[in-house]
Design a protein around this motif. Structure first.
Motif, mmCIF file in Angstrom:
data_model
loop_
_atom_site.group_PDB
_atom_site.id
_atom_site.type_symbol
_atom_site.label_atom_id
_atom_site.label_comp_id
_atom_site.label_asym_id
_atom_site.label_seq_id
_atom_site.Cartn_x
_atom_site.Cartn_y
_atom_site.Cartn_z
ATOM 1 N N VAL A 109 0.813 -1.273 0.066
ATOM 2 C CA VAL A 109 0.042 0.029 -0.017
ATOM 3 C C VAL A 109 0.825 1.308 0.101
ATOM 4 O O VAL A 109 2.020 1.321 0.422
ATOM 5 C CB VAL A 109 -1.061 -0.034 1.280
ATOM 6 C CG1 VAL A 109 -1.869 -1.078 1.266
ATOM 7 C CG2 VAL A 109 -0.125 0.075 2.662
ATOM 8 N N LYS A 110 0.234 2.560 -0.229
ATOM 9 C CA LYS A 110 0.735 3.527 -0.254
ATOM 10 C C LYS A 110 -0.049 4.463 0.711
ATOM 11 O O LYS A 110 -1.483 4.434 0.600
ATOM 12 C CB LYS A 110 1.082 4.278 -1.502
ATOM 13 C CG LYS A 110 1.833 5.621 -1.548
ATOM 14 C CD LYS A 110 1.832 6.381 -2.671
ATOM 15 C CE LYS A 110 2.989 6.146 -3.619
ATOM 16 N NZ LYS A 110 3.117 6.853 -4.821
ATOM 17 N N VAL A 111 0.502 4.903 1.783
ATOM 18 C CA VAL A 111 -0.246 5.629 2.891
ATOM 19 C C VAL A 111 0.035 7.200 2.901
ATOM 20 O O VAL A 111 1.285 7.497 2.576
ATOM 21 C CB VAL A 111 -0.345 5.074 4.114
ATOM 22 C CG1 VAL A 111 -0.983 3.650 3.863
ATOM 23 C CG2 VAL A 111 0.986 5.073 4.794
ATOM 24 N N ALA A 112 -1.026 7.935 3.277
ATOM 25 C CA ALA A 112 -0.711 9.440 3.551
ATOM 26 C C ALA A 112 -1.383 9.660 5.286
ATOM 27 O O ALA A 112 -2.575 9.067 5.405
ATOM 28 C CB ALA A 112 -0.886 10.361 2.749
ATOM 29 N N VAL A 113 -1.164 10.551 5.945
ATOM 30 C CA VAL A 113 -1.909 11.029 7.084
ATOM 31 C C VAL A 113 -2.037 12.533 6.964
ATOM 32 O O VAL A 113 -1.033 13.223 7.061
ATOM 33 C CB VAL A 113 -1.010 10.331 8.316
ATOM 34 C CG1 VAL A 113 -1.878 11.144 9.499
ATOM 35 C CG2 VAL A 113 -0.838 8.875 8.352
ATOM 36 N N LEU A 114 -3.305 12.803 7.246
ATOM 37 C CA LEU A 114 -3.726 14.208 7.487
ATOM 38 C C LEU A 114 -4.565 14.518 8.494
ATOM 39 O O LEU A 114 -4.719 13.687 9.488
ATOM 40 C CB LEU A 114 -4.891 14.565 6.241
ATOM 41 C CG LEU A 114 -6.046 13.668 6.242
ATOM 42 C CD1 LEU A 114 -7.160 14.451 7.069
ATOM 43 C CD2 LEU A 114 -6.559 13.612 4.727
ATOM 44 N N ASP A 115 -4.512 15.824 8.798
ATOM 45 C CA ASP A 115 -5.072 16.330 10.335
ATOM 46 C C ASP A 115 -6.653 16.488 9.584
ATOM 47 O O ASP A 115 -6.762 17.545 9.046
ATOM 48 C CB ASP A 115 -4.488 17.509 10.640
ATOM 49 C CG ASP A 115 -5.155 18.386 12.006
ATOM 50 O OD1 ASP A 115 -6.179 17.850 12.115
ATOM 51 O OD2 ASP A 115 -4.295 18.995 12.387
ATOM 52 N N ASP A 116 -7.658 16.029 10.312
ATOM 53 C CA ASP A 116 -8.988 16.392 9.896
ATOM 54 C C ASP A 116 -9.581 17.657 10.603
ATOM 55 O O ASP A 116 -10.661 18.130 10.383
ATOM 56 C CB ASP A 116 -10.004 15.363 10.170
ATOM 57 C CG ASP A 116 -10.270 14.944 11.695
ATOM 58 O OD1 ASP A 116 -9.854 15.683 12.547
ATOM 59 O OD2 ASP A 116 -11.296 14.359 12.164
ATOM 60 N N THR A 117 -8.882 18.333 11.354
ATOM 61 C CA THR A 117 -9.210 19.550 11.854
ATOM 62 C C THR A 117 -10.104 19.496 12.979
ATOM 63 O O THR A 117 -10.694 20.491 13.681
ATOM 64 C CB THR A 117 -9.771 20.835 10.984
ATOM 65 O OG1 THR A 117 -11.198 20.544 10.499
ATOM 66 C CG2 THR A 117 -8.887 21.134 9.932
ATOM 67 N N CYS A 118 -10.405 18.216 13.525
ATOM 68 C CA CYS A 118 -11.491 17.954 14.475
ATOM 69 C C CYS A 118 -10.702 17.091 15.678
ATOM 70 O O CYS A 118 -11.292 16.565 16.382
ATOM 71 C CB CYS A 118 -12.678 17.161 13.855
ATOM 72 S SG CYS A 118 -13.572 18.083 12.552
#
Length: 128
Positions: A109-118
């Motif tokens: 897999v290729k993954v990324a991680v984001l901040d959902d602002t919540c």
């Protein structure tokens, strides 16, 4: 047995609804007022009869501790799959989304991680 609803902890339901619909592209499915909060769910635009994501308010103090500990450790609360993670990463960057990890190959897999602002780290993944 099948999964019909899963939850994500949010610090503000309306802010979360805005992020998950206007930014991520989910669709509001249900909003049932329940006093101070609502039973508020979103679904994938591609699978509107699929699993609902409940935007769960953090009215329970231990939930806030749990969410903060995961966020501070950089651990995603949940994961969403995408067909083209590089394209989605670029689209979300243009929309002002903050990533703690850009698209990164990890085995199959290729993954990324984001901040959902919540208050949550959210992982995006693409099967390679």
């Amino acid at each position: 047995m099948k999964i019909t609803v899963t939850s994500i902890l949010v610090d503000d339901q309306q802010k979360a609804l805005q992020f998950y619909t206007a930014i991520l592209g989910f669709v509001k499915k249900r909003e049932v007022p329940l006093g101070e909060y609502s039973w508020l769910t979103v679904v994938s635009k591609e699978e509107q009869e699929g699993v609902e994501l409940l935007l769960e308010p953090m009215a329970f103090a231990p939930a806030r501790v749990y969410q903060r500990a995961l966020f501070d450790a950089g651990i995603p609360l949940t994961s969403f799959s995408v067909d083209d993670i590089d394209k989605e990463y670029e689209r979300l960057l243009r929309a002002g989304v903050t990533f703690s990890m850009p698209p990164t190959p990890m085995g199959p897999v290729k993954v990324a991680v984001l901040d959902d602002t919540c208050g949550n780290n959210i992982q995006l993944s693409q099967m390679l």
